[in-house]
Design a protein around this motif. Structure first.
Motif, short mmCIF file in Angstrom:
data_model
loop_
_atom_site.label_atom_id
_atom_site.label_comp_id
_atom_site.label_asym_id
_atom_site.label_seq_id
_atom_site.Cartn_x
_atom_site.Cartn_y
_atom_site.Cartn_z
N GLY A 47 11.72 -58.38 45.52
CA GLY A 47 12.35 -59.40 44.71
C GLY A 47 12.57 -58.90 43.29
O GLY A 47 11.69 -58.25 42.72
N VAL A 48 13.73 -59.19 42.72
CA VAL A 48 14.01 -58.79 41.35
C VAL A 48 14.17 -59.99 40.42
O VAL A 48 13.87 -59.89 39.22
CB VAL A 48 15.25 -57.87 41.26
CG1 VAL A 48 14.99 -56.56 41.99
CG2 VAL A 48 16.49 -58.55 41.80
N SER A 49 14.63 -61.13 40.95
CA SER A 49 14.80 -62.31 40.11
C SER A 49 14.87 -63.54 40.99
O SER A 49 15.35 -63.45 42.13
CB SER A 49 16.06 -62.20 39.26
OG SER A 49 16.19 -63.32 38.41
N CYS A 50 14.39 -64.66 40.47
CA CYS A 50 14.53 -65.90 41.23
C CYS A 50 14.64 -67.09 40.28
O CYS A 50 14.21 -67.03 39.13
CB CYS A 50 13.42 -66.09 42.24
SG CYS A 50 11.77 -66.09 41.57
N SER A 51 15.21 -68.15 40.83
CA SER A 51 15.43 -69.40 40.11
C SER A 51 14.91 -70.50 41.01
O SER A 51 15.34 -70.62 42.16
CB SER A 51 16.93 -69.57 39.84
OG SER A 51 17.22 -70.86 39.35
N SER A 52 13.99 -71.30 40.49
CA SER A 52 13.37 -72.32 41.32
C SER A 52 14.34 -73.46 41.63
O SER A 52 15.36 -73.63 40.97
CB SER A 52 12.15 -72.90 40.59
OG SER A 52 12.56 -73.68 39.48
N ALA A 53 13.98 -74.25 42.63
CA ALA A 53 14.71 -75.50 42.88
C ALA A 53 14.56 -76.40 41.66
O ALA A 53 13.61 -76.28 40.88
CB ALA A 53 14.15 -76.18 44.11
N THR A 54 15.47 -77.33 41.51
CA THR A 54 15.43 -78.20 40.35
C THR A 54 14.17 -79.06 40.33
O THR A 54 13.67 -79.47 41.38
CB THR A 54 16.66 -79.11 40.30
OG1 THR A 54 16.60 -79.92 39.13
CG2 THR A 54 16.73 -80.02 41.52
N ASP A 55 13.65 -79.30 39.13
CA ASP A 55 12.53 -80.22 38.98
C ASP A 55 13.04 -81.57 38.50
O ASP A 55 12.27 -82.42 38.07
CB ASP A 55 11.49 -79.67 37.99
CG ASP A 55 12.06 -79.52 36.58
OD1 ASP A 55 11.30 -79.07 35.70
OD2 ASP A 55 13.24 -79.85 36.37
N GLY A 56 14.34 -81.73 38.57
CA GLY A 56 15.00 -82.94 38.11
C GLY A 56 15.91 -82.66 36.94
O GLY A 56 16.91 -83.35 36.75
N THR A 57 15.55 -81.65 36.16
CA THR A 57 16.36 -81.33 34.99
C THR A 57 16.64 -79.84 34.84
O THR A 57 17.68 -79.46 34.34
CB THR A 57 15.70 -81.83 33.70
OG1 THR A 57 14.39 -81.26 33.61
CG2 THR A 57 15.61 -83.34 33.68
N THR A 58 15.69 -79.01 35.23
CA THR A 58 15.85 -77.57 34.98
C THR A 58 15.45 -76.75 36.20
O THR A 58 14.85 -77.26 37.15
CB THR A 58 14.97 -77.12 33.79
OG1 THR A 58 13.61 -77.35 34.12
CG2 THR A 58 15.34 -77.85 32.52
N HIS A 59 15.79 -75.47 36.14
CA HIS A 59 15.35 -74.48 37.12
C HIS A 59 14.55 -73.43 36.37
O HIS A 59 15.04 -72.87 35.39
CB HIS A 59 16.54 -73.80 37.80
CG HIS A 59 17.46 -74.73 38.52
ND1 HIS A 59 17.25 -75.08 39.84
CD2 HIS A 59 18.57 -75.38 38.13
CE1 HIS A 59 18.22 -75.90 40.22
NE2 HIS A 59 19.04 -76.11 39.20
N SER A 60 13.35 -73.16 36.80
CA SER A 60 12.56 -72.08 36.19
C SER A 60 13.08 -70.74 36.70
O SER A 60 13.52 -70.63 37.85
CB SER A 60 11.09 -72.24 36.53
OG SER A 60 10.59 -73.45 36.03
N THR A 61 12.99 -69.73 35.86
CA THR A 61 13.46 -68.40 36.26
C THR A 61 12.35 -67.39 36.13
O THR A 61 11.46 -67.51 35.27
CB THR A 61 14.67 -67.95 35.41
OG1 THR A 61 14.30 -67.96 34.03
CG2 THR A 61 15.86 -68.89 35.61
N TYR A 62 12.40 -66.38 36.99
CA TYR A 62 11.37 -65.36 37.05
C TYR A 62 12.04 -64.00 37.28
O TYR A 62 13.07 -63.92 37.94
CB TYR A 62 10.39 -65.64 38.18
CG TYR A 62 9.80 -67.03 38.12
CD1 TYR A 62 10.38 -68.09 38.80
CD2 TYR A 62 8.66 -67.29 37.35
CE1 TYR A 62 9.86 -69.37 38.72
CE2 TYR A 62 8.12 -68.56 37.28
CZ TYR A 62 8.73 -69.60 37.96
OH TYR A 62 8.21 -70.86 37.88
#
Length: 127
Positions: A47-62
């Motif tokens: 894995g090089v990058s990921c974006s979480s599912a929405t928490d209602g307002t934002t997506h966390s990125t890693y």
């Protein structure tokens, strides 16, 4: 059924840039964690990058350590597409890049967590 299609790969010299796209059809990506994985010849998928599912307002990125400061993951909800902007590319960035989706995922780099995969796009960094 969610379907993912990657595009944007190619041959680029060291120091160059590429933007990969992961276009989805079948359902909205907003409820999915989306990750980009790279598989180099003879190596495991990482894995090089990921974006979480929405928490209602934002997506966390890693980002993986190898990608921090050079890669940026982003979403265009209107186009139902996730992008991976890659700058300052190095030969070790070479590989097939896959996007993958995990319903309600928090954003992890474990391939086993992802249920939907694209077909991959080749990135080659070479002079």
């Amino acid at each position: 059924q969610l379907r993912l299609v990657e595009s944007g790969g190619g041959l680029v010299p060291p120091g160059g840039s590429l933007r990969l796209s992961c276009a989805a059809s079948g359902t909205t990506l907003n409820y999915y964690a989306i990750a980009w994985f790279r598989q180099a010849p003879g190596k495991e998928r990482e894995g090089v990058s990921c974006s979480s599912a929405t928490d209602g307002t934002t997506h966390s990125t890693y980002y993986a350590d190898s990608a921090k400061g050079r890669y940026t993951i982003s979403r265009d909800n209107a186009k139902n597409t996730v992008y991976l902007q890659m700058n300052s590319l190095k030969p070790e960035d070479t590989g097939v890049y896959y996007c993958a989706a995990d319903l309600w995922g928090s954003g992890v780099f474990s391939p086993a967590e992802y249920d939907f995969w694209g077909q991959g796009t080749q990135v080659t960094v070479s002079s």
